[in-house]
Scaffold this active site. Structure first.
Site, mmCIF file in Angstrom:
data_model
loop_
_atom_site.group_PDB
_atom_site.id
_atom_site.type_symbol
_atom_site.label_atom_id
_atom_site.label_comp_id
_atom_site.label_asym_id
_atom_site.label_seq_id
_atom_site.Cartn_x
_atom_site.Cartn_y
_atom_site.Cartn_z
ATOM 1 N N ARG A 233 17.648 23.478 26.150
ATOM 2 C CA ARG A 233 16.786 25.223 25.231
ATOM 3 C C ARG A 233 17.439 26.196 26.970
ATOM 4 N NH1 ARG A 233 17.491 21.761 21.828
ATOM 5 N NH2 ARG A 233 16.374 21.392 20.636
ATOM 6 N N HIS A 281 25.127 25.295 20.355
ATOM 7 C CA HIS A 281 23.773 24.368 19.438
ATOM 8 C C HIS A 281 25.035 23.122 19.094
ATOM 9 C CE1 HIS A 281 20.028 23.998 19.541
ATOM 10 N NE2 HIS A 281 20.363 22.094 20.238
#
Ligand code: NDP
Length: 318
Positions: A233, A281
């Site tokens: 993350r 992502h």
């Protein structure tokens, strides 16, 4: 029983269509289109991807929330999320295998210094020796990969990298028994892993204990010229510390797939940094085709009073 899909991701319509196709018996409603006239008390399961804050709390009889993604921070970030509700994170073969492919590709690219050769091409430079003098270029057997997090994703990547010939060291809270992979725990284990890792892969979940873990102190413990692959993350990474470590040469480069702010803002220095590879992502995405089976099986498991694989431990936060 009503299963409510609350997704603000681009794939919401694809999920709804595939759920209806593969699970026609599932009493599915889709937020926000089907909300008018829906009795909130009838909703027993929520399938969620980045639900709007406060939305899940509107349904008083929910038994469990099923995440469309492996991480659950997009659900728990909601300050009104009912803390007592079980959350099942996504565990499915498409997501796991996709991550294995991405990490293998990035580790090989880092090992072969492909980003540097690409930069050279843009400048029309012919300098073969960036991997070392001709005839001394290392092979994977000489390049240890450290993996932070040996869960579903980390283990799959560790196995693949070890099978390919990389020495692999992994770090988790509990010891693992994975063929060809050295498993380490605790602060000492982390230090040992860092001291050996030419390539460092982050596959930790975002929790209070792991936020900001990729910082200057950690980078300083890596061998000089190490390469970072962050697929965990964005909140794991202290961005200014990464830029500093790249500028000083402590790190040779980084592949970043996740960011504190997504999409990455247009003026962000990561976009144009010659040593940083940015991907939007996409390291791995839940595959709709295989994910629907997982959702159905998890709901059936909850209905039988069992706990499906991947239910989050609220104390650990993942
Ligand atoms: P898991 O829950 O299966 O694994 C998490 C691993 O991290 C476990 O090995 C766990 O240890 C370890 N861990 C957690 N906290 C700590 C800590 N404080 N110290 C040491 N180890 C710790 O998760 P997944 O493998 O399914 O996913 C991991 C993360 O990958 C997700 O949370 C998400 O953030 C990210 N992800 C990113 C994607 C992308 O496209 N970029 C796609 C999918 C996932 P233990 O085994 O002992 O519990």
């Amino acid at each position: 029983m009503t299963v409510l899909l609350i997704s603000r991701s681009d794939s919401a319509a694809t999920w709804a269509a595939e759920l209806r196709r593969q699970a026609p018996d599932m009493p599915l409603k889709v937020w926000p289109d089907d909300i008018d006239g829906l009795d909130p008390a009838s909703v027993t399961y929520v399938i969620a991807a980045k639900p709007p804050p406060g939305e899940i709390a509107r349904y008083p009889n929910v038994k469990a929330v099923l995440s469309l993604w492996a991480g659950v921070d997009h659900i728990t970030a909601d300050p009104d999320f009912p803390a007592h509700l079980p959350i099942a994170r996504m565990v499915e073969s498409g997501l796991t295998n996709g991550m294995r492919e991405f990490v293998m590709a990035q580790a090989l690219a880092a090992h072969l210094k492909l980003p540097d050769y690409l930069n050279q091409q843009r400048q029309q430079l012919w300098r073969p020796e960036i991997r070392g003098p001709h005839g001394t270029e290392p092979l994977v057997e000489e390049v240890t990969v450290g993996i932070l997090g040996l869960g579903v994703m980390g283990e799959a990547c560790a196995r693949a990298l070890a099978d390919f010939g990389f020495p692999v060291v992994g770090w988790a809270r509990s010891p693992k028994d994975i063929p060809g992979v050295e498993s380490l725990c605790g602060d000492d284990g982390l230090e040992t892993l860092l001291s050996r890792s030419r390539i460092l892969v982050n596959l930790l979940p975002r929790t209070d204990a792991t936020e900001d873990i990729l910082n200057a102190d950690l980078f300083a413990k890596l061998p000089e010229g190490a390469y970072l692959i962050n697929v965990g993350r964005g909140e794991h990474l202290v961005e200014a510390d990464l830029l500093q470590a790249l500028d000083s040469g402590q790190l040779a480069g980084a592949t970043l797939d996740v960011f504190r702010e997504e999409p990455l803002p247009g003026k962000h220095p990561f976009w144009t940094h010659p040593a940083i590879t940015v991907t939007p992502h996409i390291a791995s995405i839940t595959r709709v085709r295989t994910g629907v089976g997982r959702l159905r099986a998890a709901i059936e498991s909850f209905e039988r009073g069992e706990t499906p694989e991947g239910v989050v431990d609220p104390k650990a936060g993942y």
